[in-house]
Scaffold this motif. Sequence first.
Motif, PDB file in Angstrom:
ATOM      1  N   ALA A 165      71.137  50.390   8.759  1.00 20.98           N
ATOM      2  CA  ALA A 165      71.482  49.557   7.604  1.00 20.98           C
ATOM      3  C   ALA A 165      70.788  48.199   7.680  1.00 20.98           C
ATOM      4  O   ALA A 165      70.233  47.815   8.713  1.00 20.98           O
ATOM      5  CB  ALA A 165      72.992  49.375   7.518  1.00 20.98           C
ATOM      6  N   ASN A 166      70.822  47.484   6.574  1.00 19.56           N
ATOM      7  CA  ASN A 166      70.305  46.121   6.505  1.00 19.56           C
ATOM      8  C   ASN A 166      71.383  45.174   7.041  1.00 19.56           C
ATOM      9  O   ASN A 166      72.517  45.197   6.561  1.00 19.56           O
ATOM     10  CB  ASN A 166      69.978  45.782   5.050  1.00 19.56           C
ATOM     11  CG  ASN A 166      69.297  44.440   4.893  1.00 19.56           C
ATOM     12  OD1 ASN A 166      69.748  43.429   5.435  1.00 19.56           O
ATOM     13  ND2 ASN A 166      68.222  44.414   4.133  1.00 19.56           N
ATOM     14  N   PRO A 167      71.071  44.332   8.027  1.00 19.74           N
ATOM     15  CA  PRO A 167      72.090  43.460   8.618  1.00 19.74           C
ATOM     16  C   PRO A 167      72.641  42.395   7.674  1.00 19.74           C
ATOM     17  O   PRO A 167      73.678  41.799   7.958  1.00 19.74           O
ATOM     18  CB  PRO A 167      71.360  42.819   9.804  1.00 19.74           C
ATOM     19  CG  PRO A 167      69.916  42.901   9.467  1.00 19.74           C
ATOM     20  CD  PRO A 167      69.766  44.184   8.697  1.00 19.74           C
ATOM     21  N   ASN A 168      71.967  42.159   6.551  1.00 20.46           N
ATOM     22  CA  ASN A 168      72.492  41.199   5.575  1.00 20.46           C
ATOM     23  C   ASN A 168      73.712  41.752   4.837  1.00 20.46           C
ATOM     24  O   ASN A 168      74.615  41.003   4.473  1.00 20.46           O
ATOM     25  CB  ASN A 168      71.409  40.827   4.563  1.00 20.46           C
ATOM     26  CG  ASN A 168      70.334  39.955   5.170  1.00 20.46           C
ATOM     27  OD1 ASN A 168      70.552  38.783   5.441  1.00 20.46           O
ATOM     28  ND2 ASN A 168      69.159  40.533   5.412  1.00 20.46           N
ATOM     29  N   SER A 169      73.733  43.053   4.628  1.00 22.68           N
ATOM     30  CA  SER A 169      74.855  43.670   3.918  1.00 22.68           C
ATOM     31  C   SER A 169      75.817  44.375   4.857  1.00 22.68           C
ATOM     32  O   SER A 169      76.999  44.519   4.549  1.00 22.68           O
ATOM     33  CB  SER A 169      74.338  44.682   2.885  1.00 22.68           C
ATOM     34  OG  SER A 169      73.648  45.749   3.520  1.00 22.68           O
ATOM     35  N   THR A 172      77.641  46.588  10.717  1.00 24.28           N
ATOM     36  CA  THR A 172      77.140  47.484  11.762  1.00 24.28           C
ATOM     37  C   THR A 172      75.744  47.056  12.209  1.00 24.28           C
ATOM     38  O   THR A 172      75.461  46.936  13.404  1.00 24.28           O
ATOM     39  CB  THR A 172      77.088  48.937  11.248  1.00 24.28           C
ATOM     40  OG1 THR A 172      78.370  49.323  10.760  1.00 24.28           O
ATOM     41  CG2 THR A 172      76.659  49.896  12.354  1.00 24.28           C
ATOM     42  N   ALA A 173      74.873  46.836  11.232  1.00 28.47           N
ATOM     43  CA  ALA A 173      73.492  46.477  11.546  1.00 28.47           C
ATOM     44  C   ALA A 173      73.399  45.070  12.136  1.00 28.47           C
ATOM     45  O   ALA A 173      72.539  44.810  12.987  1.00 28.47           O
ATOM     46  CB  ALA A 173      72.618  46.587  10.299  1.00 28.47           C
ATOM     47  N   GLY A 207      76.743  50.551   6.530  1.00 28.10           N
ATOM     48  CA  GLY A 207      76.508  50.798   7.940  1.00 28.10           C
ATOM     49  C   GLY A 207      76.645  52.240   8.360  1.00 28.10           C
ATOM     50  O   GLY A 207      75.970  52.696   9.294  1.00 28.10           O
ATOM     51  N   SER A 208      77.504  53.003   7.689  1.00 31.14           N
ATOM     52  CA  SER A 208      77.720  54.402   8.073  1.00 31.14           C
ATOM     53  C   SER A 208      76.773  55.358   7.360  1.00 31.14           C
ATOM     54  O   SER A 208      76.681  56.535   7.727  1.00 31.14           O
ATOM     55  CB  SER A 208      79.170  54.815   7.781  1.00 31.14           C
ATOM     56  OG  SER A 208      79.467  54.689   6.400  1.00 31.14           O
ATOM     57  N   ALA A 209      76.053  54.881   6.347  1.00 32.93           N
ATOM     58  CA  ALA A 209      75.165  55.747   5.565  1.00 32.93           C
ATOM     59  C   ALA A 209      74.084  56.447   6.399  1.00 32.93           C
ATOM     60  O   ALA A 209      73.778  57.621   6.145  1.00 32.93           O
ATOM     61  CB  ALA A 209      74.517  54.953   4.436  1.00 32.93           C
ATOM     62  N   PRO A 210      73.479  55.786   7.416  1.00 29.99           N
ATOM     63  CA  PRO A 210      72.418  56.463   8.172  1.00 29.99           C
ATOM     64  C   PRO A 210      72.855  57.758   8.865  1.00 29.99           C
ATOM     65  O   PRO A 210      72.096  58.734   8.895  1.00 29.99           O
ATOM     66  CB  PRO A 210      72.003  55.398   9.197  1.00 29.99           C
ATOM     67  CG  PRO A 210      72.284  54.103   8.519  1.00 29.99           C
ATOM     68  CD  PRO A 210      73.566  54.356   7.776  1.00 29.99           C
ATOM     69  N   ILE A 211      74.069  57.787   9.397  1.00 33.96           N
ATOM     70  CA  ILE A 211      74.485  59.005  10.107  1.00 33.96           C
ATOM     71  C   ILE A 211      74.916  60.076   9.126  1.00 33.96           C
ATOM     72  O   ILE A 211      74.803  61.279   9.404  1.00 33.96           O
ATOM     73  CB  ILE A 211      75.595  58.710  11.147  1.00 33.96           C
ATOM     74  CG1 ILE A 211      75.642  59.838  12.194  1.00 33.96           C
ATOM     75  CG2 ILE A 211      76.946  58.503  10.500  1.00 33.96           C
ATOM     76  CD1 ILE A 211      74.383  59.983  13.017  1.00 33.96           C
ATOM     77  N   ILE A 223      71.372  55.009  13.321  1.00 29.80           N
ATOM     78  CA  ILE A 223      71.960  54.014  14.225  1.00 29.80           C
ATOM     79  C   ILE A 223      73.251  53.511  13.591  1.00 29.80           C
ATOM     80  O   ILE A 223      73.229  52.927  12.501  1.00 29.80           O
ATOM     81  CB  ILE A 223      70.989  52.844  14.475  1.00 29.80           C
ATOM     82  CG1 ILE A 223      69.703  53.369  15.140  1.00 29.80           C
ATOM     83  CG2 ILE A 223      71.648  51.772  15.349  1.00 29.80           C
ATOM     84  CD1 ILE A 223      68.613  52.316  15.294  1.00 29.80           C
ATOM     85  N   VAL A 224      74.365  53.756  14.275  1.00 29.00           N
ATOM     86  CA  VAL A 224      75.695  53.483  13.714  1.00 29.00           C
ATOM     87  C   VAL A 224      76.682  53.212  14.846  1.00 29.00           C
ATOM     88  O   VAL A 224      76.341  53.302  16.018  1.00 29.00           O
ATOM     89  CB  VAL A 224      76.217  54.698  12.897  1.00 29.00           C
ATOM     90  CG1 VAL A 224      75.442  54.894  11.620  1.00 29.00           C
ATOM     91  CG2 VAL A 224      76.183  55.973  13.750  1.00 29.00           C
ATOM     92  N   PHE A 225      77.922  52.937  14.474  1.00 30.71           N
ATOM     93  CA  PHE A 225      78.976  52.942  15.476  1.00 30.71           C
ATOM     94  C   PHE A 225      79.245  54.392  15.858  1.00 30.71           C
ATOM     95  O   PHE A 225      79.233  55.285  15.002  1.00 30.71           O
ATOM     96  CB  PHE A 225      80.240  52.256  14.947  1.00 30.71           C
ATOM     97  CG  PHE A 225      80.102  50.762  14.881  1.00 30.71           C
ATOM     98  CD1 PHE A 225      79.921  50.012  16.037  1.00 30.71           C
ATOM     99  CD2 PHE A 225      80.133  50.108  13.672  1.00 30.71           C
ATOM    100  CE1 PHE A 225      79.767  48.643  15.985  1.00 30.71           C
ATOM    101  CE2 PHE A 225      79.987  48.728  13.598  1.00 30.71           C
ATOM    102  CZ  PHE A 225      79.804  47.994  14.768  1.00 30.71           C
TER     103      PHE A 225
END
Length: 341
Positions: A165-169, A172-173, A207-211, A223-225
């Motif tokens: 994810a983008n760390p601005n939004s 998680t990132a 943040g959870s979208a990548p997985i 890359i996620v929790f």
Amino acid sequence: MIRSWLISAAAGTLLAAGSVGADAASLTLYCGADETWCQQMARGFEEETGITVDMTRKSAGEIYAQLKAEASNPKGDIWWAGTGDPHLQAAEEGLTEEYTSPLMSELHDWAIKQAETGAHRTVGVYSGALGFGYNKDLLAKNGLPEPKCWADLTKPEYKGQIQIANPNSSGTAYTMLATMVQLMGEEKGFEYMKALHKNVNQYTKSGSAPIKAAGLGETTIGIVFMHDSVAQTVAGFPVVTVAPCEGTGYEIGSMSIIKGARHLDEAKKFYDWALRADVQSKAQEVKSFQLPSNKAATQSKAAPDLSTIKLIAYDFKKYGSSEERKRLLKKWDDDVASLPQ
């Protein structure tokens, strides 16, 4: 005369009904967890208390930005879940209210420390370690080696195979960014983020979208929790969860009452309710595998065991501060996001 009296009586009845409707107990909830968990919390509180909940789900960074934008005219009452760093920034900037729940003595030390760090304008509600997950079917199909460490993710064979994810939004990132700085030092940490950038096919908002994308076969690695990766495996997707060999950071998901909340009493009721052991134990019913902050709460056997993961001494006070978050995010925008892929 009788007609006039009937009209007056009817008008009075309508005014009274309107008054009751206007005074009906309600709560505006900004939720930073997964949609299903957010819905469980909103509907569960409604059912138990009769208080109507208007819930909006966004990533932690987005909720922080919304609180900032609405500071002069707050529309939300309580912010539940999402990584603790933006909660701490909001606390420092006076965007949230000071409140100490009578249930504090039931919480783990890390949750209490989060409250103390935020001058009791926030509190820990769960914890979870950062890591990544990969789609084992895609990995085999593309003939890629199994990644086991952060360093592996910068190898050229993973070009175009990774999402974060983008760390601005995304909280998680941002945790990922702050973890690399603490794990490697700032210079090497940013060199790592630049190298990783070459292999990223998309920076998502959530943040959870990548997985979730990895589970669906839309990317190989997310890359996620780690609890979000486990949730995909439990749901039946071919996802393998990895605790990076070098060590990793972690989050303290938090909760805060919004400064100037229009329904302050209801917000405090939700705050206390959300800290109860029985309420936190229900997270596993919606496949949320974080470590709950109430010591008496139960968690699923599928949840990551934090005691077996090499965790860094994450400095929540420093990396949750307004100055440091702004500085690191600007540096990421300038030095990483601006680079070609």
